[in-house]
Structures are given as C-alpha cells and as structure tokens.
Scaffold this active site. Structure first.
Site, PDB file in Angstrom:
ATOM      1  N   CYS A 105      -3.877 -13.584  42.319  1.00  0.00           N
ATOM      2  CA  CYS A 105      -3.442 -13.627  40.920  1.00  0.00           C
ATOM      3  C   CYS A 105      -2.124 -12.894  40.659  1.00  0.00           C
ATOM      4  O   CYS A 105      -1.369 -13.285  39.784  1.00  0.00           O
ATOM      5  CB  CYS A 105      -4.533 -13.112  39.985  1.00  0.00           C
ATOM      6  SG  CYS A 105      -4.955 -11.373  40.217  1.00  0.00           S
ATOM      7  N   GLN A 106      -1.813 -11.854  41.410  1.00  0.00           N
ATOM      8  CA  GLN A 106      -0.580 -11.091  41.191  1.00  0.00           C
ATOM      9  C   GLN A 106       0.504 -11.372  42.236  1.00  0.00           C
ATOM     10  O   GLN A 106       1.602 -10.823  42.152  1.00  0.00           O
ATOM     11  CB  GLN A 106      -0.887  -9.593  41.165  1.00  0.00           C
ATOM     12  CG  GLN A 106      -1.785  -9.171  40.021  1.00  0.00           C
ATOM     13  CD  GLN A 106      -1.145  -9.392  38.669  1.00  0.00           C
ATOM     14  OE1 GLN A 106       0.015  -9.070  38.455  1.00  0.00           O
ATOM     15  NE2 GLN A 106      -1.911  -9.960  37.750  1.00  0.00           N
TER      16      GLN A 106
END
Length: 135
Positions: free
Chosen positions: A65-66
């Site tokens: 996600c990051q």
C-alpha cells in the site's frame, strides 16, 4: 535462508515482495521465526503472513500500500541530488533529470527500500543505491 519472490500487485500497481524462510536442514521456518527477522515496527503490520498467489504455503508478504509513495519519494530525492551535482558542476536542469536514476535502477532502489524493513536479509547489490525518503 530465505526464498524471495516478487509479484506485481494489480490493485496498488507496484511490486510485492514475498519470502519464505528455511532452516539449515531445509525445514520451513514458522511465522514467528520469520517475523523475528523483520523490524518490530513492521512485523505483523506492514509485513504479514499470507498465502502466495502462485506458490503454495504461507509466506511473509510486505504489503504494497505504501510502496508507490515511498518509491516516488526516493526517486524524487535521487533526482534532487543529481540536480545539485549538476548545478555545482555548471550543468543545466535537463542534464540533472537525465542524470537521475534510470528505469533499469528501479528494482535495485526497490530492493534497498525492502531491506530497510528486513535488515537481516542480505541482497547481492552490484551497485550502490541510497534510499533517502526525507522531504
């Protein structure tokens, strides 16, 4: 030892790292044993145990996600460093962007980012990459 694999996460449109550990006698490590090799801030949060999409068994997975955000910050800082070097030598801004990281370096930069979460795994780097995420 660890077997690493990288898949492409379609949802986040970034690479996703999977790893499974084995003992010296080739027995699979438990989830807890694998998490011991992960920095505690990331264990069971960013790095979780999941089923690999192409290989059987539970693997430690670094959630993607990051990844995009962090990789953009790293590349932006590498370009800034290149701009500074070029400016100090009297070059122009276009030369600085061209002197930034090449597309082919993305995998090396990505592996350097991954090694910040799992420092006990040694990669065979054939080039030096500095992964600065400061703003």
């Amino acid at each position: 030892t660890y077997d690493l694999s990288i898949t492409y996460d379609k949802y986040y449109q970034t690479p996703r790292v999977w790893m499974i550990g084995r003992t010296a006698s080739d027995q699979p490590l438990t989830a807890n044993e694998m998490m011991e090799d992960v920095i505690s801030d990331y264990a069971n949060k960013t790095v979780t145990m999941e089923n690999h999409p192409h290989v059987s068994g539970h693997h430690a997975s670094i959630h993607p996600c990051q990844h995009g955000k962090v990789m953009k910050a790293i590349v932006r800082n590498l370009i800034k460093a290149s701009e500074k070097k070029v400016a100090e030598s009297g070059g122009d801004a276009e030369s600085a962007v061209a002197a930034g990281p090449s597309v082919e370096m993305y995998l090396f930069i990505f592996l350097k980012f991954v090694s910040s979460m799992i420092p006990t795994i040694n990669y065979d780097f054939t080039m030096d990459v500095t992964a600065d995420t400061s703003k």
